[in-house]
Motif scaffolding. Structure first.
Motif, short mmCIF file in Angstrom:
data_model
loop_
_atom_site.label_atom_id
_atom_site.label_comp_id
_atom_site.label_asym_id
_atom_site.label_seq_id
_atom_site.Cartn_x
_atom_site.Cartn_y
_atom_site.Cartn_z
N LEU A 78 30.51 39.95 120.79
CA LEU A 78 31.29 39.83 122.01
C LEU A 78 32.73 40.25 121.71
O LEU A 78 33.32 39.79 120.74
N ASP A 79 33.27 41.10 122.56
CA ASP A 79 34.68 41.48 122.49
C ASP A 79 35.41 40.69 123.57
O ASP A 79 35.25 40.96 124.76
N LEU A 80 36.21 39.72 123.17
CA LEU A 80 36.91 38.89 124.15
C LEU A 80 38.04 39.63 124.85
O LEU A 80 38.57 39.13 125.85
N ASN A 81 38.42 40.79 124.34
CA ASN A 81 39.43 41.59 125.03
C ASN A 81 38.87 42.21 126.31
O ASN A 81 39.54 42.26 127.34
N THR A 82 37.64 42.69 126.23
CA THR A 82 37.02 43.41 127.34
C THR A 82 35.85 42.66 127.95
O THR A 82 35.33 43.07 129.00
N LEU A 83 35.38 41.58 127.29
CA LEU A 83 34.18 40.83 127.67
C LEU A 83 32.92 41.69 127.58
O LEU A 83 31.91 41.41 128.22
N ARG A 84 32.97 42.72 126.77
CA ARG A 84 31.80 43.56 126.56
C ARG A 84 30.93 42.96 125.46
O ARG A 84 31.43 42.54 124.41
N VAL A 85 29.63 42.92 125.72
CA VAL A 85 28.67 42.42 124.76
C VAL A 85 27.84 43.58 124.24
O VAL A 85 27.23 44.32 125.03
N THR A 86 27.83 43.78 122.95
CA THR A 86 26.98 44.80 122.35
C THR A 86 25.68 44.13 121.88
O THR A 86 25.69 43.00 121.40
N ARG A 87 24.57 44.84 122.06
CA ARG A 87 23.24 44.35 121.69
C ARG A 87 22.99 42.94 122.25
O ARG A 87 22.71 42.00 121.48
N PRO A 88 23.09 42.78 123.57
CA PRO A 88 22.86 41.45 124.14
C PRO A 88 21.44 40.96 123.88
O PRO A 88 20.49 41.75 123.84
N ALA A 89 21.30 39.65 123.70
CA ALA A 89 19.98 39.05 123.50
C ALA A 89 19.19 39.00 124.79
O ALA A 89 17.96 39.09 124.78
N PHE A 90 19.88 38.86 125.91
CA PHE A 90 19.26 38.89 127.24
C PHE A 90 20.38 39.08 128.26
O PHE A 90 21.55 38.82 127.98
N THR A 91 20.00 39.54 129.43
CA THR A 91 20.98 39.72 130.49
C THR A 91 20.27 39.70 131.84
O THR A 91 19.08 40.01 131.93
N GLY A 92 20.99 39.33 132.88
CA GLY A 92 20.43 39.29 134.22
C GLY A 92 21.45 38.76 135.20
O GLY A 92 22.57 38.40 134.82
N VAL A 93 21.06 38.73 136.46
CA VAL A 93 21.94 38.26 137.53
C VAL A 93 21.27 37.08 138.22
O VAL A 93 20.11 37.17 138.66
N ALA A 94 21.99 35.98 138.31
CA ALA A 94 21.48 34.78 138.95
C ALA A 94 22.21 34.55 140.27
O ALA A 94 23.24 35.16 140.55
N GLU A 95 21.67 33.67 141.08
CA GLU A 95 22.35 33.24 142.29
C GLU A 95 22.18 31.75 142.45
O GLU A 95 21.28 31.13 141.87
N VAL A 96 23.05 31.17 143.25
CA VAL A 96 22.97 29.76 143.58
C VAL A 96 22.83 29.66 145.09
O VAL A 96 23.64 30.21 145.84
#
Length: 330
Positions: A300-318
């Motif tokens: 994780l790059d906290l400067n840009t919030l970019r994640v390289t090689r993410p373990a998982f990703t998706g979009v949730a809703e409430v």
């Protein structure tokens, strides 16, 4: 005879020593282990160690010890005793000494000895417990300013559980008298139980981050989303960062972070796409909340919030206070 006895009793009362007054409770307890006079063997470096609670990953703590120049560590807490310091010194190793200060009241935050110890620390670690006590004892005090000064001086700081909860620019202070769970937080994110604290500590690259801990084990994704929703009322850039138990996100001076964890552990990045509409007493409705998992193979790059090689990703809703479609590890 009776008169004589009364005179003797009166004399005993008159000349009896005054009753000892109760001693006030100490403002803090102090523990130490190691050689306080030893010289630091290396240079300190700016670093953040964000620990999710539970058992420690010693690899992460040895990384922290190296960033502290293998010097003198100070542990701060508001419960317990000196066991964490003993574990750092004996099991983690690679440090000259560890001092532990256990705060019992806000008065300790102005104590000259406490402030002198913090000023000399090569690394500072905030232990777990109840973060409400940290807010009550440290916020707006010389101790909070000393923690900020420690970081500005280029020295590492870390926190686990409650100690991590207060490192973000906005933190859950647990000032409601408990630890709110995900269903309750999503049911009323604008309500009085979601007690967020701002202006406490000022950590590099965490100004717009809300942290959370014990993450997957205690099912805290929903509550972190609720925290971020409320935080966005005053900070439109707020995002969330949760860390699993046993995991430690180690952030280098350049803002690049790697996760140390036992198998199955992750850090969780919560990035909403839009502001939330919050009404006190009403459940949260919010679409487009991006969730990204960081595993030990990613970064994780906290400067840009970019994640390289993410373990998982998706979009949730409430919807109506219910979390729908949240991604997670497989």
């Amino acid at each position: 005879m009776k008169t004589l006895l009364r005179l003797l009793l009166a004399a005993l009362v008159l000349f009896a020593p005054p009753a000892a007054s109760a001693r006030p409770e100490p403002a803090y307890s102090y523990y130490e282990i190691g050689d306080l006079a030893a010289k630091r063997s290396g240079a300190t470096a700016p670093a953040l160690m964000l620990v999710g609670g539970g058992d420690w990953d010693y690899t992460a703590f040895r990384w922290f010890a190296e960033r502290a120049g293998h010097g003198h560590i100070v542990v701060l807490r508001a419960s317990g005793e000196g066991q964490a310091g003993e574990e750092i010194y004996n099991q983690v190793g690679g440090v000259a000494s560890v001092r532990t200060i256990v705060f019992h009241s806000r008065a300790a935050s102005t104590d000259p000895r406490v402030l002198a110890i913090l000023a000399k620390a090569d690394g500072i670690f905030l232990a777990g417990g109840d973060q409400a006590n940290y807010v009550r004892y440290w916020k707006g005090t010389p101790v909070a300013r000393a923690l900020d000064a420690h970081v500005r001086a280029g020295r590492p700081i870390g926190g686990t559980s409650a100690g991590l909860a207060i490192l973000g620019g906005t933190g859950y202070g647990a000032m409601d008298g408990g630890s709110i769970d995900s269903p309750a937080a999503l049911a009323d994110p604008g309500g009085p139980a979601v007690t967020l604290v701002t202006g406490f500590l000022h950590m590099p690259r965490l100004a717009h981050v809300v942290t959370d801990t014990h993450f997957a084990r205690r099912d805290r994704l929903g509550r972190l989303i609720a925290f971020v929703a409320k935080a966005r009322l005053h900070d439109p850039r707020a995002v969330g960062l949760g860390v699993d138990e046993g995991a430690a996100l180690c952030v280098e001076a350049d803002g690049k972070a790697k996760l140390h964890t036992p198998p199955g552990g992750h850090a969780w990045l919560v990035q909403p796409a839009a502001p939330a509409r919050i009404r006190v007493g009403r459940p949260l409705d919010w679409n487009g909340v991006k969730i990204t998992g960081i595993g030990p193979e990613g970064a994780l790059d906290l400067n840009t919030l970019r994640v390289t090689r993410p373990a998982f990703t998706g979009v949730a809703e409430v919807s109506g206070g219910k979390l729908i479609g949240a991604p997670g590890p497989k």
